[in-house]
Scaffold this active site. Sequence first.
Site, PDB file in Angstrom:
ATOM      1  N   ASP A 157       0.822  -1.211   0.000  1.00  0.00           N
ATOM      2  CA  ASP A 157       0.000   0.000   0.000  1.00  0.00           C
ATOM      3  C   ASP A 157       0.858   1.263   0.000  1.00  0.00           C
ATOM      4  O   ASP A 157       2.030   1.227   0.372  1.00  0.00           O
ATOM      5  CB  ASP A 157      -0.915  -0.031   1.240  1.00  0.00           C
ATOM      6  CG  ASP A 157      -2.082   0.932   1.114  1.00  0.00           C
ATOM      7  OD1 ASP A 157      -2.395   1.349  -0.028  1.00  0.00           O
ATOM      8  OD2 ASP A 157      -2.674   1.280   2.146  1.00  0.00           O
ATOM      9  N   HIS A 215       2.632   3.586  -8.748  1.00  0.00           N
ATOM     10  CA  HIS A 215       2.398   2.194  -9.147  1.00  0.00           C
ATOM     11  C   HIS A 215       3.580   1.688  -9.979  1.00  0.00           C
ATOM     12  O   HIS A 215       4.015   0.547  -9.836  1.00  0.00           O
ATOM     13  CB  HIS A 215       1.108   2.073  -9.976  1.00  0.00           C
ATOM     14  CG  HIS A 215      -0.132   2.447  -9.210  1.00  0.00           C
ATOM     15  ND1 HIS A 215      -0.369   2.034  -7.926  1.00  0.00           N
ATOM     16  CD2 HIS A 215      -1.216   3.204  -9.556  1.00  0.00           C
ATOM     17  CE1 HIS A 215      -1.533   2.508  -7.514  1.00  0.00           C
ATOM     18  NE2 HIS A 215      -2.064   3.226  -8.481  1.00  0.00           N
ATOM     19  N   LEU A 227      10.386 -20.724  -4.918  1.00  0.00           N
ATOM     20  CA  LEU A 227       9.369 -19.875  -4.282  1.00  0.00           C
ATOM     21  C   LEU A 227       8.027 -19.974  -5.012  1.00  0.00           C
ATOM     22  O   LEU A 227       7.977 -19.947  -6.249  1.00  0.00           O
ATOM     23  CB  LEU A 227       9.849 -18.413  -4.313  1.00  0.00           C
ATOM     24  CG  LEU A 227       8.878 -17.403  -3.694  1.00  0.00           C
ATOM     25  CD1 LEU A 227       8.900 -17.495  -2.169  1.00  0.00           C
ATOM     26  CD2 LEU A 227       9.206 -15.978  -4.143  1.00  0.00           C
TER      27      LEU A 227
HETATM   28  C1  IPE Z   1      -5.345  -2.668  -0.289  1.00  0.00           C
HETATM   29  O1  IPE Z   1      -5.031  -1.333  -0.391  1.00  0.00           O
HETATM   30  C2  IPE Z   1      -5.358  -3.297  -1.660  1.00  0.00           C
HETATM   31  C3  IPE Z   1      -4.039  -3.489  -2.268  1.00  0.00           C
HETATM   32  C4  IPE Z   1      -2.888  -3.192  -1.733  1.00  0.00           C
HETATM   33  C5  IPE Z   1      -4.064  -4.081  -3.588  1.00  0.00           C
HETATM   34  P1  IPE Z   1      -6.159  -0.203  -0.507  1.00  0.00           P
HETATM   35  O2  IPE Z   1      -5.455   1.089  -0.691  1.00  0.00           O
HETATM   36  O3  IPE Z   1      -7.150  -0.579  -1.541  1.00  0.00           O
HETATM   37  O4  IPE Z   1      -6.846  -0.279   0.928  1.00  0.00           O
HETATM   38  P2  IPE Z   1      -7.762   0.778   1.688  1.00  0.00           P
HETATM   39  O5  IPE Z   1      -8.778   1.281   0.683  1.00  0.00           O
HETATM   40  O6  IPE Z   1      -6.863   1.864   2.147  1.00  0.00           O
HETATM   41  O7  IPE Z   1      -8.358   0.026   2.817  1.00  0.00           O
HETATM   42  C1  IPE Z   2      -1.480   0.342  -3.386  1.00  0.00           C
HETATM   43  O1  IPE Z   2      -1.257   1.708  -3.370  1.00  0.00           O
HETATM   44  C2  IPE Z   2      -1.714  -0.199  -4.790  1.00  0.00           C
HETATM   45  C3  IPE Z   2      -3.098  -0.593  -5.084  1.00  0.00           C
HETATM   46  C4  IPE Z   2      -4.072  -0.573  -4.231  1.00  0.00           C
HETATM   47  C5  IPE Z   2      -3.370  -1.039  -6.435  1.00  0.00           C
HETATM   48  P1  IPE Z   2      -2.461   2.742  -3.385  1.00  0.00           P
HETATM   49  O2  IPE Z   2      -2.818   3.048  -4.793  1.00  0.00           O
HETATM   50  O3  IPE Z   2      -3.579   2.255  -2.544  1.00  0.00           O
HETATM   51  O4  IPE Z   2      -1.781   4.007  -2.729  1.00  0.00           O
HETATM   52  P2  IPE Z   2      -2.421   4.947  -1.628  1.00  0.00           P
HETATM   53  O5  IPE Z   2      -2.813   4.060  -0.484  1.00  0.00           O
HETATM   54  O6  IPE Z   2      -3.582   5.632  -2.242  1.00  0.00           O
HETATM   55  O7  IPE Z   2      -1.309   5.870  -1.255  1.00  0.00           O
HETATM   56 MG    MG Z   3      -4.049   2.425  -0.571  1.00  0.00          MG
END
Ligand code: IPE
Ligand code: IPE
Ligand code: MG
Length: 253
Positions: free
Chosen positions: A30, A47, A142
């Site tokens: 995240d 990303h 792995l």
């Molecule tokens: C969880 O992250 C999903 C992934 C890392 C793919 P999110 O950014 O979607 O989670 P929330 O919305 O903060 O709970």
């Molecule tokens: C995690 O990073 C990747 C996905 C959920 C695909 P985020 O896109 O959720 O990044 P934040 O949490 O908004 O910073």
């Molecule tokens: Mg996120």
Amino acid sequence: MAAESPAALPASLADLPAERWPRHIAIIMDGNGRWAQRQGLERVAGHDRGGHVVRAITRECARLAPIEQLTLYCLSSENWKRPAEELAFLMHLLEQYLVNERPIMMEDNVRVRMIGRREGIPDRVLYELDKTVNLSAANDGLQLNLAINYGGRGEIVDAATSLAYQVMAGQLSPGDIDERSIAEHLYTAGRPDPDLLIRTAGEMRVSNFLLWQISYAEIWVTDKAWPEFDEATLHAAIRDYAGRERRFGGLKR
Ligand code: IPE
Ligand code: IPE
Ligand code: MG
């Protein structure tokens, strides 16, 4: 093959006895968007950077022999709520990743599998995914589980539906449904539960990830965003895990 010659463990982990290592690590990757915004960049740049970290961490887990399974949360079933442009970028990135990483995964003896619902994922991504899954099926290093369009509640719904069909067909009696039969109908059937669940970017929640399987996982959260995560941070998480006492509801040993 690289995976057959056991590489030296990093100095910070060399003294850990084999039984203190997590065999299965799951990661909620995240904070890509927030990291990018802090650099004055578009969210998608986070990303992009995150994709490079996926490669580095997968390679490191493949190198660290005691780790058998790595499960990465790539896209949740709730992430479809995001803007179309961000989703299109994520799908493109995933497709590129599956193509570019294929030779590296073969070199590292990594077996790739997907957990999640296929519906909704573009065909061209599924094509590259299936190609990687099939090509790597005989690799015995792995095991890399990519959670794509994954939701823990949806997974339990799918397991319940499949069990209900078995009951309807007379193959199973309702009284025989137990934890083992439910686990066997999850996307992760046959694979061990995660020992260590890592979440980056500081959030203290599980966001619908592996709800059944993390019952007794040890949780480790870092404030580092996923694009900042590196091998040293992974080692720190493993070190911390090794010092924990897992009781599984029992008493201190
Ligand atoms: C969880 O992250 C999903 C992934 C890392 C793919 P999110 O950014 O979607 O989670 P929330 O919305 O903060 O709970
Ligand atoms: C995690 O990073 C990747 C996905 C959920 C695909 P985020 O896109 O959720 O990044 P934040 O949490 O908004 O910073
Ligand atoms: Mg996120």
